[in-house]
Each structure stands twice: as structure tokens, then as C-alpha cells.
Motif scaffolding. Structure first.
Motif, PDB file in Angstrom:
ATOM      1  N   HIS A  31      60.780  34.295  14.275  1.00 53.63           N
ATOM      2  CA  HIS A  31      59.891  34.121  13.127  1.00 53.63           C
ATOM      3  C   HIS A  31      60.738  34.119  11.867  1.00 53.63           C
ATOM      4  O   HIS A  31      61.629  34.963  11.707  1.00 53.63           O
ATOM      5  CB  HIS A  31      58.870  35.270  13.081  1.00 53.63           C
ATOM      6  N   GLU A  80      63.274  32.050  24.259  1.00 56.00           N
ATOM      7  CA  GLU A  80      63.590  32.678  22.974  1.00 56.00           C
ATOM      8  C   GLU A  80      62.420  32.482  22.024  1.00 56.00           C
ATOM      9  O   GLU A  80      61.783  31.422  22.021  1.00 56.00           O
ATOM     10  CB  GLU A  80      64.854  32.061  22.346  1.00 56.00           C
ATOM     11  N   SER A  81      62.139  33.498  21.246  1.00 52.56           N
ATOM     12  CA  SER A  81      61.091  33.400  20.229  1.00 52.56           C
ATOM     13  C   SER A  81      61.607  33.994  18.931  1.00 52.56           C
ATOM     14  O   SER A  81      62.468  34.881  18.940  1.00 52.56           O
ATOM     15  CB  SER A  81      59.822  34.140  20.674  1.00 52.56           C
ATOM     16  N   TYR A  88      58.908  31.848  28.355  1.00 46.70           N
ATOM     17  CA  TYR A  88      59.548  31.891  27.047  1.00 46.70           C
ATOM     18  C   TYR A  88      61.017  32.303  27.199  1.00 46.70           C
ATOM     19  O   TYR A  88      61.341  33.311  27.822  1.00 46.70           O
ATOM     20  CB  TYR A  88      58.843  32.876  26.119  1.00 46.70           C
ATOM     21  N   VAL A 130      52.535  25.556  23.438  1.00 46.87           N
ATOM     22  CA  VAL A 130      53.445  25.422  24.580  1.00 46.87           C
ATOM     23  C   VAL A 130      52.789  24.591  25.683  1.00 46.87           C
ATOM     24  O   VAL A 130      53.412  23.670  26.251  1.00 46.87           O
ATOM     25  CB  VAL A 130      53.860  26.811  25.114  1.00 46.87           C
ATOM     26  N   ALA A 178      60.722  27.317  25.431  1.00 47.72           N
ATOM     27  CA  ALA A 178      60.183  27.619  26.759  1.00 47.72           C
ATOM     28  C   ALA A 178      60.765  26.679  27.794  1.00 47.72           C
ATOM     29  O   ALA A 178      61.195  25.559  27.473  1.00 47.72           O
ATOM     30  CB  ALA A 178      58.658  27.509  26.746  1.00 47.72           C
ATOM     31  N   MET A 208      50.283  29.929  19.976  1.00 48.53           N
ATOM     32  CA  MET A 208      51.533  29.540  20.632  1.00 48.53           C
ATOM     33  C   MET A 208      51.297  29.131  22.081  1.00 48.53           C
ATOM     34  O   MET A 208      51.914  28.176  22.571  1.00 48.53           O
ATOM     35  CB  MET A 208      52.549  30.674  20.556  1.00 48.53           C
ATOM     36  N   HIS A 209      50.403  29.825  22.757  1.00 47.97           N
ATOM     37  CA  HIS A 209      50.087  29.462  24.149  1.00 47.97           C
ATOM     38  C   HIS A 209      49.554  28.034  24.219  1.00 47.97           C
ATOM     39  O   HIS A 209      49.948  27.247  25.098  1.00 47.97           O
ATOM     40  CB  HIS A 209      49.067  30.439  24.718  1.00 47.97           C
ATOM     41  N   GLN A 247      49.023  34.560  19.376  1.00 45.34           N
ATOM     42  CA  GLN A 247      49.400  34.380  20.776  1.00 45.34           C
ATOM     43  C   GLN A 247      48.667  33.193  21.386  1.00 45.34           C
ATOM     44  O   GLN A 247      49.245  32.408  22.149  1.00 45.34           O
ATOM     45  CB  GLN A 247      49.124  35.652  21.572  1.00 45.34           C
ATOM     46  N   THR A 296      57.167  30.032  12.920  1.00 49.28           N
ATOM     47  CA  THR A 296      57.273  30.823  14.144  1.00 49.28           C
ATOM     48  C   THR A 296      57.625  29.866  15.271  1.00 49.28           C
ATOM     49  O   THR A 296      57.008  28.805  15.404  1.00 49.28           O
ATOM     50  CB  THR A 296      55.945  31.543  14.448  1.00 49.28           C
ATOM     51  N   TYR A 297      58.621  30.216  16.075  1.00 49.75           N
ATOM     52  CA  TYR A 297      59.085  29.275  17.096  1.00 49.75           C
ATOM     53  C   TYR A 297      59.251  29.943  18.456  1.00 49.75           C
ATOM     54  O   TYR A 297      59.430  31.157  18.562  1.00 49.75           O
ATOM     55  CB  TYR A 297      60.404  28.621  16.679  1.00 49.75           C
ATOM     56  N   THR A 298      59.178  29.125  19.482  1.00 48.93           N
ATOM     57  CA  THR A 298      59.430  29.553  20.859  1.00 48.93           C
ATOM     58  C   THR A 298      60.120  28.421  21.597  1.00 48.93           C
ATOM     59  O   THR A 298      59.732  27.258  21.461  1.00 48.93           O
ATOM     60  CB  THR A 298      58.113  29.913  21.581  1.00 48.93           C
TER      61      THR A 298
END
Length: 326
Positions: free
Chosen positions: A97, A94-95, A92, A308, A86, A304-305, A301, A82-84
Motif C-alpha cells: 500500500h 506480494e501485497s 497472493y 484478482v 498473485a 481486491m478479491h 478485501q 494498493t497492489y497485489t
């Protein structure tokens, strides 16, 4: 201080920044000129004039640099990335999976290569793993093909940008902690029970991630319960023995770090079991020292938070080192 203040504001004048940071207006002006030259800060519309010359306003360029964050999952029947991507203030861009047959260094590298090709200003990469990386070497990991791989140095050598690799539970705890918006430093833990994996914990002690001397802190499956890890694995995956053994793990955490709150996550535990766990812990822990137990609603969530946030902090630190060398 200037950059941090600008990131928290829509725009500011030199006088605003001087007041917020305690620096002189002249110092703020010198730093702003340097940041304007690199493009990290932009001039905003001028402040309304009240009879004199209007003061210039400045804003942080959120798109000056990007980060790419990827977290790995290696569950009993599913493997995924899973990627993001930022920007500099954590928005964000782009995100995505991707389900994969297995997770290895080549698959991670291909995803990073694609993201860097798409976003040329990616300047740091954060990777979350279900395991332990010490000095850049992955030592324990649910994704077995990554064990023994010096992933951090390999990626850094290829792309020449800042790379961090961090434990999934540390990142989830960090993300969960930040969302609480505590007024003062607190101690909390996030504990996960996932089918097909050993349990793990992320620890925040007095507002800071506790990783331990070799980043081994939180590996609660190694606690000595008088049974082998294999026997422990079996008992945790049986409904009749899950609560007693899981409670022992929580009791050990409560007695050791005395957290205010323990958030529980994973597909092996359900909300109706939380009360049973709480009562099992009370057999050993006095109620006044008992941590609040609850299910984590959106662990991905929080994960990822946390990733980031930590990657942005790593990027800021790397840029500070570059500026100091100048």
C-alpha cells in the motif's frame, strides 16, 4: 477445461481429467503434452501402483504466470495505491500500500514498472478505479488527473501485456458475490457512501456484473431527484438529510433490479443507520420485495478479491486467444 480442472485439484491423472471433463483420455494426453512443453503443467509424483504400471499424475504450475492488481483510492484527504501480485491460481505473492499526494498515470506506471522488474512473469494487469472507463478511456473519476487519460492503451503499448481497467464498485460487488458461494445465480448490489465523493453502486444481476451499454450502470448520483448533483452532494453530507436521500437511491435500485441483498460501505454511513435506511425504504417498497441491508465488513478485501478474480479470467481469455491462433 483441462487447466480449470487442474487448478481445482492438487494433482490428477489422465483418467481423472477425462472423467472430470468428459474428454477422452487420448485428448487429455495430447493437451497435457502441449501444456508440459510450455511449462504450464508439471508432472507430479506417480500414483501408487496396484500391480500394473503406475499412472503419471499432473499438476497445474501455479507460478507459470503472475498478475499484478492495483486499485486506486482518491478520498477527501487521502490518495493511495494498493497492489497485489498473485499467481495463476489466485494465491497472493506480494501485497502493498502506498500513500501518494495525487494519483496520475505516471505514478501508476512507475509502480507497474517496478512490479514487472521484480516479477518477470507478470502477464496481465488489473486496475480498479473510482470512476468509469469506456473503451480504455477514463471518463469519470474521483482521481481528477486520470480523467481523459487512455490509460489502458498507454500501458498495453508500453508493456505488451493484457490490461483491464474496471470500476471499483463493480469489482467490490464481484468479490463480495463470489465469497457468498451461492448455489444458484442471485442478484445483489453494493452501494458506497464516501465523504468527499458522490455515491456509487456495483450490480450483480443473475450472477453477472451489470456494466451497462457504456459502463455507466451503477452511477446512482445521476438519478433525477429534482435537485442538482451539487445539491445532492451537499444533502448526502449533512446528517439531517442523508437518510431520506440515501433511501431514495436504494429504493430506485430495489424497484429496478430487485436484489436479494444490498451491502453498504463507505465512511459516510454507520451500522446504526442501517435500520433507519431499511425503514425508510419500507415506506415505498412492500416488505416481501425488500432487499436485505447490511454493512460490508471488509470492503477492501472484497475489492481486491474481485480485481484478482477478474484479472485472472482476463488472462485465461487472452491465453485462449493465443492458443486458438496457433
Amino acid at each position: 477445461m483441462i487447466k480449470k480442472t487442474l487448478k481445482s485439484l492438487t494433482s490428477a491423472t489422465k483418467a481423472n481429467l477425462a472423467q472430470a471433463t468428459g474428454l477422452s483420455i487420448a485428448t487429455c494426453g495430447t493437451i497435457l503434452n502441449e501444456l508440459l512443453t510450455t511449462g504450464e503443467v508439471l508432472e507430479h509424483e506417480q500414483e501408487d501402483s496396484h500391480g500394473g504400471r503406475p499412472a503419471k499424475k499432473f499438476m497445474y504450475n501455479a507460478h507459470f504466470s503472475y498478475i499484478a492488481c492495483i486499485y486506486i483510492k482518491a478520498e477527501e484527504t487521502r490518495h493511495s495505491l494498493t497492489y497485489t501480485v498473485a499467481n495463476s491460481i489466485g494465491e497472493y505473492i506480494e501485497s502493498g500500500h502506498e500513500e501518494v499526494s495525487s494519483v496520475n498515470a505516471t505514478i501508476i506506471d512507475h509502480l507497474i514498472e517496478r512490479l514487472i522488474h521484480t516479477y518477470g512473469n507478470i502477464k496481465a494487469i488489473g486496475i480498479g478505479i473510482p470512476g468509469v472507463a469506456h473503451q480504455g478511456m477514463i471518463q469519470i473519476c474521483d482521481a481528477s488527473e486520470l480523467i481523459g487519460v487512455p490509460l489502458e492503451s498507454q500501458l498495453n503499448e508500453k508493456y505488451g501485456i493484457d490490461i483491464i481497467i474496471e470500476n471499483d464498485m463493480n469489482l467490490t460487488a464481484y468479490g463480495f458475490y463470489q465469497k457468498q458461494q451461492y448455489d444458484q445465480d442471485k442478484t445483489i448490489a453494493v452501494v458506497t457512501f464516501i465523504k468527499g465523493s458522490f455515491p456509487g453502486a456495483g450490480l450483480m444481476i443473475d450472477g453477472h456484473i451489470h456494466k451497462g451499454n457504456t459502463r455507466f450502470a451503477g452511477e446512482i448520483s445521476f438519478l433525477p431527484f429534482g435537485i442538482t448533483r451539487e445539491e445532492q452532494y451537499t444533502q448526502l453530507h449533512q446528517s439531517s438529510t442523508f437518510i431520506p436521500l440515501a433511501a431514495k437511491m436504494l429504493i430506485s435500485l430495489i424497484a429496478t433490479i430487485n436484489p436479494e441483498k444490498i451491502a453498504l460501505t463507505g465512511d459516510q454511513i454507520h451500522s446504526e443507520q442501517v435500520k433507519d435506511l431499511y425503514n425508510a425504504c419500507l415506506e415505498y417498497i412492500p416488505v416481501e420485495h425488500m432487499a436485505e441491508l447490511h454493512m460490508l465488513k471488509e470492503p477492501d478485501q472484497d475489492y481486491m478479491h474481485g480485481l484478482v478474480s477478474m484479472t485472472l479470467e482476463s488472462l485465461d481469455y487472452a491465453l485462449q486467444l493465443v492458443e486458438k491462433r496457433r
